[in-house]
Design an enzyme around this catalytic site. Structure first.
Site, mmCIF file in Angstrom:
data_model
loop_
_atom_site.group_PDB
_atom_site.id
_atom_site.type_symbol
_atom_site.label_atom_id
_atom_site.label_comp_id
_atom_site.label_asym_id
_atom_site.label_seq_id
_atom_site.Cartn_x
_atom_site.Cartn_y
_atom_site.Cartn_z
ATOM 1 N N ASP A 1 3.719 -21.481 3.448
ATOM 2 C CA ASP A 1 3.875 -21.391 4.896
ATOM 3 C C ASP A 1 3.525 -22.748 5.515
ATOM 4 O O ASP A 1 3.075 -23.656 4.826
ATOM 5 C CB ASP A 1 3.038 -20.265 5.482
ATOM 6 C CG ASP A 1 1.549 -20.435 5.236
ATOM 7 O OD1 ASP A 1 1.132 -21.540 4.847
ATOM 8 O OD2 ASP A 1 0.801 -19.469 5.437
ATOM 9 N N ASP B 1 6.048 -10.499 3.100
ATOM 10 C CA ASP B 1 4.782 -10.868 2.462
ATOM 11 C C ASP B 1 3.634 -10.291 3.275
ATOM 12 O O ASP B 1 3.766 -10.042 4.478
ATOM 13 C CB ASP B 1 4.615 -12.384 2.386
ATOM 14 C CG ASP B 1 4.117 -12.966 3.702
ATOM 15 O OD1 ASP B 1 2.891 -13.211 3.816
ATOM 16 O OD2 ASP B 1 4.926 -13.133 4.633
ATOM 17 N N CYS C 1 2.862 5.695 -11.792
ATOM 18 C CA CYS C 1 2.837 4.228 -11.855
ATOM 19 C C CYS C 1 2.816 3.742 -13.294
ATOM 20 O O CYS C 1 2.208 4.367 -14.169
ATOM 21 C CB CYS C 1 1.625 3.691 -11.097
ATOM 22 S SG CYS C 1 1.553 1.883 -11.015
ATOM 23 N N CYS D 1 1.752 0.529 -14.161
ATOM 24 C CA CYS D 1 0.920 -0.671 -14.303
ATOM 25 C C CYS D 1 -0.173 -0.454 -15.355
ATOM 26 O O CYS D 1 -0.461 0.670 -15.753
ATOM 27 C CB CYS D 1 0.306 -1.074 -12.960
ATOM 28 S SG CYS D 1 -1.088 -0.058 -12.429
ATOM 29 N N CYS E 1 -3.000 2.073 -14.418
ATOM 30 C CA CYS E 1 -2.691 3.501 -14.512
ATOM 31 C C CYS E 1 -2.433 3.943 -15.946
ATOM 32 O O CYS E 1 -2.640 5.104 -16.289
ATOM 33 C CB CYS E 1 -1.494 3.829 -13.632
ATOM 34 S SG CYS E 1 -1.821 3.544 -11.874
ATOM 35 N N HIS F 1 -2.859 -2.813 -9.387
ATOM 36 C CA HIS F 1 -2.158 -1.568 -9.067
ATOM 37 C C HIS F 1 -1.474 -1.635 -7.699
ATOM 38 O O HIS F 1 -0.299 -1.266 -7.569
ATOM 39 C CB HIS F 1 -3.093 -0.367 -9.105
ATOM 40 C CG HIS F 1 -2.451 0.843 -8.506
ATOM 41 N ND1 HIS F 1 -1.498 1.583 -9.169
ATOM 42 C CD2 HIS F 1 -2.582 1.407 -7.275
ATOM 43 C CE1 HIS F 1 -1.061 2.552 -8.372
ATOM 44 N NE2 HIS F 1 -1.710 2.472 -7.229
#
Length: 381
Positions: free
Chosen positions: A96, A270, A308, A310, A313, A339
């Site tokens: 940015d 974002d 999930c 990931c 999990c 997560h």
């Protein structure tokens, strides 16, 4: 900018809604859109390694020009070979402009035509940031996508103040583009402002597009306004943005706002939300948000989220995560952050699939029904 280095390819528009599926082609890889981009303010997404970012499906990640300019210094990062080498992330990076931090962190800023005089939020030193300096620093950092320096006006602001502000921002945008030394390597995005005023949003968008940037951001949202006002800001801006360039809604990360943004034709988002709430034990799950520190999870040996994929999990129970948070163990912060980011990245994967299959409206409506949300729900999720 050389099209071979950066360009946006619009592949499909949902027949139900007009939501866009496309690909960002960048010097560090191609990324499907719509996309949620994790925020790595200080050249790191808090508690995640670059390898973990790749594992959860991250594409573009963000770093912050102001904070990296302050420390370690743009010259330090440039000498390391640029931000990609410095942080060992070989995917696309966006920086940015530093403008939001100048206007949010400094209480004693003074805005002049040449730029902004303000104080370092860490030690009080006098600093000056101009459109040229912002672009110079971002050229040194070397991200794939860089942002024009703009004023992020307060909300609410009068029509008169906002008109003066966007006129200055347009002059700054032109100066920044003229100062851009790496136009063959870095895509420069323009930023549309205008507050809640339809006429000013239209004017800002049309005049910014005339400057012919590689992409366009809708700025000045998620700064205290209601969801209803934010969606109007998007509507007022986006219809003037070209279809062959990417559209970026800055600072938005709740699930409802992501889906509403996609519905309106936004490609990139974002926000620090998923990692910030993760560090406080708030987790996004297929059952809604939960606070893992609650006692009811003390003997809950089920995965955090059965839907999930990931590593959190797949490998750890709710009881274990609660234990980590109650003991202030850093592993808990890491697993929670992994997560939450994976949850939003997976959501956007599902969004892209729904767009390609011309059923995004059905997808959005089912999601809102499942979590008892509505388009102007201030709670979000």
């Amino acid at each position: 900018m050389n099209k071979e280095k950066f360009w946006y390819e619009l592949i499909h528009e949902c027949k139900q809604t007009g939501a866009r599926y496309g690909v960002l082609h960048t010097p560090h890889g191609d990324v499907e859109t719509p996309i949620f981009m994790p925020v790595g303010t200080l050249a790191t997404v808090k508690f995640l390694s670059p390898d973990e970012l790749k594992t959860i499906g991250s594409g573009v990640i963000l770093s912050n020009t102001y904070h990296l300019w302050i420390r370690p210094g743009a010259d330090v990062i440039e000498a390391a070979g640029g931000l990609h080498h410095f942080m060992n992330y070989d995917g696309p990076i966006l920086t940015d402009s530093g403008g939001f931090q100048v206007f949010s962190l400094s209480k004693n800023r003074k805005i002049y035509e040449e730029g902004v005089h303000f104080r370092n939020h860490l030690n009080g030193d006098a600093l000056f940031l101009s459109p040229e300096k912002s672009i110079e620093v971002q050229n040194q950092l070397g991200a794939d996508i860089i942002m024009s320096f703009d004023e992020c006006p307060p909300y609410p602001a009068s029509h008169e103040y906002m008109k003066d502000s966007i006129e200055r921002t347009l002059r700054w945008a032109k100066r920044g583009k003229e100062a851009h030394a790496n136009a063959d390597k870095q895509a420069l995005f323009g930023i549309v402002q205008g507050g809640e005023f339809e006429d000013l949003r239209a004017y800002s968008a049309q005049e910014t597009v005339k400057l012919d940037f590689s992409g366009y951001s809708i700025g000045g949202t998620s700064v205290g306004e209601s969801k209803e006002v934010m969606y109007k800001m998007i509507d007022y801006s986006i219809k003037y943005l070209p279809s062959d360039k990417p559209r970026y809604l800055m600072g938005v990360g709740s699930t409802d706002a992501l889906l509403e943004g996609v519905l309106r034709g936004v490609d990139m988002f974002d926000c620090v939300l998923p990692t910030r709430i993760a560090r406080h034990g708030t987790l996004m799950t297929s059952e809604g948000r939960i606070n893992i520190s609650n006692q009811k999870y003390e003997r809950d040996y089920a995965p955090l989220d059965k839907e999930c994929d990931c590593i959190t999990c797949k490998n750890y129970s709710r009881a274990y995560l609660r234990h980590l948070f109650k003991c202030n163990e850093g592993l808990g912060l890491r697993l929670a952050s992994i997560h939450n980011l994976r949850f939003l990245i997976r959501l956007m994967e599902d969004v892209r699939k729904a767009i390609r299959e011309d059923r995004f409206l059905d997808f959005k409506n089912n999601f809102f029904k499942k979590y008892s949300l509505n388009s102007t729900d201030s709670r979000g999720f």
